[in-house]
Motif scaffolding. Sequence first.
Motif, PDB file in Angstrom:
ATOM      1  N   GLY A 185       0.824  -1.195   0.000  1.00 30.18           N
ATOM      2  CA  GLY A 185       0.000   0.000   0.000  1.00 30.18           C
ATOM      3  C   GLY A 185       0.862   1.250   0.000  1.00 30.18           C
ATOM      4  N   ILE A 186       0.390   2.315  -0.662  1.00 34.56           N
ATOM      5  CA  ILE A 186       1.118   3.588  -0.703  1.00 34.56           C
ATOM      6  C   ILE A 186       0.150   4.718  -0.366  1.00 34.56           C
ATOM      7  N   ILE A 187       0.410   5.397   0.748  1.00 34.44           N
ATOM      8  CA  ILE A 187      -0.348   6.585   1.146  1.00 34.44           C
ATOM      9  C   ILE A 187       0.470   7.816   0.776  1.00 34.44           C
ATOM     10  N   THR A 188      -0.147   8.755   0.073  1.00 34.32           N
ATOM     11  CA  THR A 188       0.503  10.024  -0.248  1.00 34.32           C
ATOM     12  C   THR A 188      -0.320  11.164   0.354  1.00 34.32           C
TER      13      THR A 188
ATOM     14  N   LEU B  28       3.436  -1.186   3.936  1.00 36.64           N
ATOM     15  CA  LEU B  28       2.822   0.119   3.672  1.00 36.64           C
ATOM     16  C   LEU B  28       3.907   1.176   3.570  1.00 36.64           C
ATOM     17  N   ILE B  29       3.803   2.031   2.556  1.00 35.95           N
ATOM     18  CA  ILE B  29       4.701   3.176   2.377  1.00 35.95           C
ATOM     19  C   ILE B  29       3.888   4.451   2.544  1.00 35.95           C
TER      20      ILE B  29
ATOM     21  N   ILE C 248       6.937   1.986   6.051  1.00 35.37           N
ATOM     22  CA  ILE C 248       8.112   2.747   5.617  1.00 35.37           C
ATOM     23  C   ILE C 248       7.692   4.185   5.339  1.00 35.37           C
ATOM     24  N   ALA C 249       8.363   5.138   5.956  1.00 36.39           N
ATOM     25  CA  ALA C 249       8.173   6.545   5.617  1.00 36.39           C
ATOM     26  C   ALA C 249       9.191   6.899   4.544  1.00 36.39           C
ATOM     27  N   ALA C 250       8.725   7.316   3.371  1.00 42.62           N
ATOM     28  CA  ALA C 250       9.598   7.782   2.287  1.00 42.62           C
ATOM     29  C   ALA C 250       9.571   9.307   2.319  1.00 42.62           C
ATOM     30  N   VAL C 251      10.533   9.877   3.016  1.00 45.54           N
ATOM     31  CA  VAL C 251      10.511  11.320   3.317  1.00 45.54           C
ATOM     32  C   VAL C 251      11.180  12.073   2.180  1.00 45.54           C
ATOM     33  N   ASN C 252      10.366  12.749   1.390  1.00 41.35           N
ATOM     34  CA  ASN C 252      10.831  13.396   0.174  1.00 41.35           C
ATOM     35  C   ASN C 252      11.213  14.854   0.358  1.00 41.35           C
ATOM     36  N   GLY C 253      10.894  15.442   1.499  1.00 36.59           N
ATOM     37  CA  GLY C 253      11.205  16.858   1.721  1.00 36.59           C
ATOM     38  C   GLY C 253      11.090  17.185   3.200  1.00 36.59           C
ATOM     39  N   PHE C 254      10.400  18.276   3.519  1.00 37.69           N
ATOM     40  CA  PHE C 254      10.272  18.697   4.908  1.00 37.69           C
ATOM     41  C   PHE C 254       9.484  17.675   5.728  1.00 37.69           C
ATOM     42  N   ALA C 255      10.055  17.259   6.848  1.00 38.93           N
ATOM     43  CA  ALA C 255       9.358  16.426   7.838  1.00 38.93           C
ATOM     44  C   ALA C 255       9.524  17.136   9.172  1.00 38.93           C
TER      45      ALA C 255
ATOM     46  N   ALA D 156      19.040   9.489  -3.484  1.00 36.46           N
ATOM     47  CA  ALA D 156      18.811  10.586  -4.425  1.00 36.46           C
ATOM     48  C   ALA D 156      17.308  10.804  -4.550  1.00 36.46           C
ATOM     49  N   PRO D 157      16.870  12.045  -4.715  1.00 37.18           N
ATOM     50  CA  PRO D 157      15.421  12.313  -4.760  1.00 37.18           C
ATOM     51  C   PRO D 157      14.667  11.456  -5.760  1.00 37.18           C
ATOM     52  N   GLU D 158      15.245  11.269  -6.939  1.00 35.15           N
ATOM     53  CA  GLU D 158      14.553  10.509  -7.983  1.00 35.15           C
ATOM     54  C   GLU D 158      14.540   9.000  -7.700  1.00 35.15           C
ATOM     55  N   ALA D 159      15.355   8.564  -6.737  1.00 30.37           N
ATOM     56  CA  ALA D 159      15.442   7.133  -6.429  1.00 30.37           C
ATOM     57  C   ALA D 159      14.671   6.747  -5.167  1.00 30.37           C
ATOM     58  N   LEU D 160      14.077   7.737  -4.494  1.00 34.65           N
ATOM     59  CA  LEU D 160      13.485   7.477  -3.177  1.00 34.65           C
ATOM     60  C   LEU D 160      12.368   6.444  -3.224  1.00 34.65           C
ATOM     61  N   MET D 161      11.388   6.639  -4.082  1.00 31.08           N
ATOM     62  CA  MET D 161      10.249   5.713  -4.100  1.00 31.08           C
ATOM     63  C   MET D 161      10.654   4.334  -4.591  1.00 31.08           C
ATOM     64  N   ASP D 162      11.586   4.272  -5.531  1.00 27.21           N
ATOM     65  CA  ASP D 162      12.081   2.962  -5.963  1.00 27.21           C
ATOM     66  C   ASP D 162      12.760   2.237  -4.803  1.00 27.21           C
ATOM     67  N   ALA D 163      13.529   2.986  -4.005  1.00 24.85           N
ATOM     68  CA  ALA D 163      14.193   2.379  -2.853  1.00 24.85           C
ATOM     69  C   ALA D 163      13.176   1.898  -1.822  1.00 24.85           C
ATOM     70  N   ALA D 164      12.116   2.706  -1.601  1.00 24.85           N
ATOM     71  CA  ALA D 164      11.078   2.308  -0.648  1.00 24.85           C
ATOM     72  C   ALA D 164      10.353   1.059  -1.130  1.00 24.85           C
ATOM     73  N   LEU D 165      10.031   1.007  -2.418  1.00 23.81           N
ATOM     74  CA  LEU D 165       9.344  -0.167  -2.962  1.00 23.81           C
ATOM     75  C   LEU D 165      10.248  -1.397  -2.924  1.00 23.81           C
ATOM     76  N   GLU D 166      11.538  -1.198  -3.224  1.00 17.73           N
ATOM     77  CA  GLU D 166      12.471  -2.328  -3.177  1.00 17.73           C
ATOM     78  C   GLU D 166      12.570  -2.886  -1.750  1.00 17.73           C
ATOM     79  N   MET D 167      12.638  -1.986  -0.766  1.00 17.75           N
ATOM     80  CA  MET D 167      12.698  -2.451   0.608  1.00 17.75           C
ATOM     81  C   MET D 167      11.404  -3.150   1.003  1.00 17.75           C
ATOM     82  N   ALA D 168      10.255  -2.553   0.616  1.00 20.03           N
ATOM     83  CA  ALA D 168       8.972  -3.179   0.932  1.00 20.03           C
ATOM     84  C   ALA D 168       8.889  -4.578   0.339  1.00 20.03           C
ATOM     85  N   ARG D 169       9.349  -4.742  -0.900  1.00 22.80           N
ATOM     86  CA  ARG D 169       9.312  -6.070  -1.533  1.00 22.80           C
ATOM     87  C   ARG D 169      10.243  -7.044  -0.822  1.00 22.80           C
ATOM     88  N   SER D 170      11.344  -6.550  -0.267  1.00 22.81           N
ATOM     89  CA  SER D 170      12.242  -7.441   0.480  1.00 22.81           C
ATOM     90  C   SER D 170      11.576  -7.968   1.744  1.00 22.81           C
TER      91      SER D 170
END
Length: 257
Positions: free
Chosen positions: A13-16, A50-51, A98-105, A181-195
Motif C-alpha cells: 500500500g502507498i499513502i501520499t 505500507l509506504i 516505511i516513511a519515504a521522506v521526500n522533503g520537509f518532515a 537521491a530524490p529521484e530514487a526514493l520511491m524505488d528504494a522504498a518499494l524495493e525495501m517493501a518487496r524485500s
Amino acid sequence: MQTIRYEKQDNIGIITINRPEALNALNSAVFDELEPLVGEIERDATLGALIITGEGRSFVAGADIGEQCPMDLDAGRKWARRGSSVFRRLEKLEIPTIAAVNGFALGGGCELALACDIILASEKAKFGQPEVGLGIIPGFSGTQRLPRRVGIGKAKELIFSGKMIKADEAKAIGLVNEVCAPEALMDAALEMARSFTKNAPIAVKYAKACIDRGMQMDLDDGIALENEMFAMCYATEDQKEGMTAFLEKRSATFHNK
C-alpha cells in the motif's frame, strides 16, 4: 479523498499526503481521511507492507498553524489526542511501514515518520521538531518516539532547540535508515517493501510484534515473548512450506497461513 491518495502495487500500500499547496500540513481534513483509511488497511489481509510519502517538495511540514492558533486548552487536548491516536494506530499495524521522506518532515511530519518502522529520506529531506518556537511542544508523541529512536540526549537537543537537520545528519544519529537521491526514493522504498513481502507474512508480523512489544518489557519478559511467538510459527503452513522449500532447494511460496 481530497487530501490523501491511496494506491496498491500488488501487496504494498502507498499513502501520499496530498496538500502540496500547504506543504502537506496536517489539518482536520487530513485526519478525517487518514483515520478511516488506516482502519481499511488494518482489515486488508492482502497487504504485506505500507509506504507513506508526501506530494511535491514536502513530506509533511508540520500541523496546520492557522487551525491551531485559536485553540484553547480543551481544543488543544482534543487535537493532540486525535493526532496521537491515528499515529499510534499506524505504528501498531501488523505489517511493516516505511516513511519515504521526500522533503520537509517537521513537527507533526517528523512525528508521522517516527510512527513508521523504517524511515528512508531523500537527500533533500529535512527533519525537526520546531514546536517550542511556537510556544507549544510536540503533541503527536514526538517527545516519546524521538528519544526512543535517537537517544534521550540527542532528542532533548533537537526538541529544546527546535532546529532543523538535513538527511545526512538524520542518518548519522539513527533517525533515518537510508538516504537516497530524490529521484530514487520511491524505488528504494518499494524495493525495501518487496524485500519484506517476499518472506512469510505471519513470520514478519510476529517479528515486528516481538520487537515492538519487547522494547516495552524487561529482557526476560521479552525473551519469553519471543519464545512463545517462535513456537507459534510452527502452527503455520508457511513454516512447513519455508523449511520444505529450503530442503528441496527451491523458492518458497507463502500463503499467509
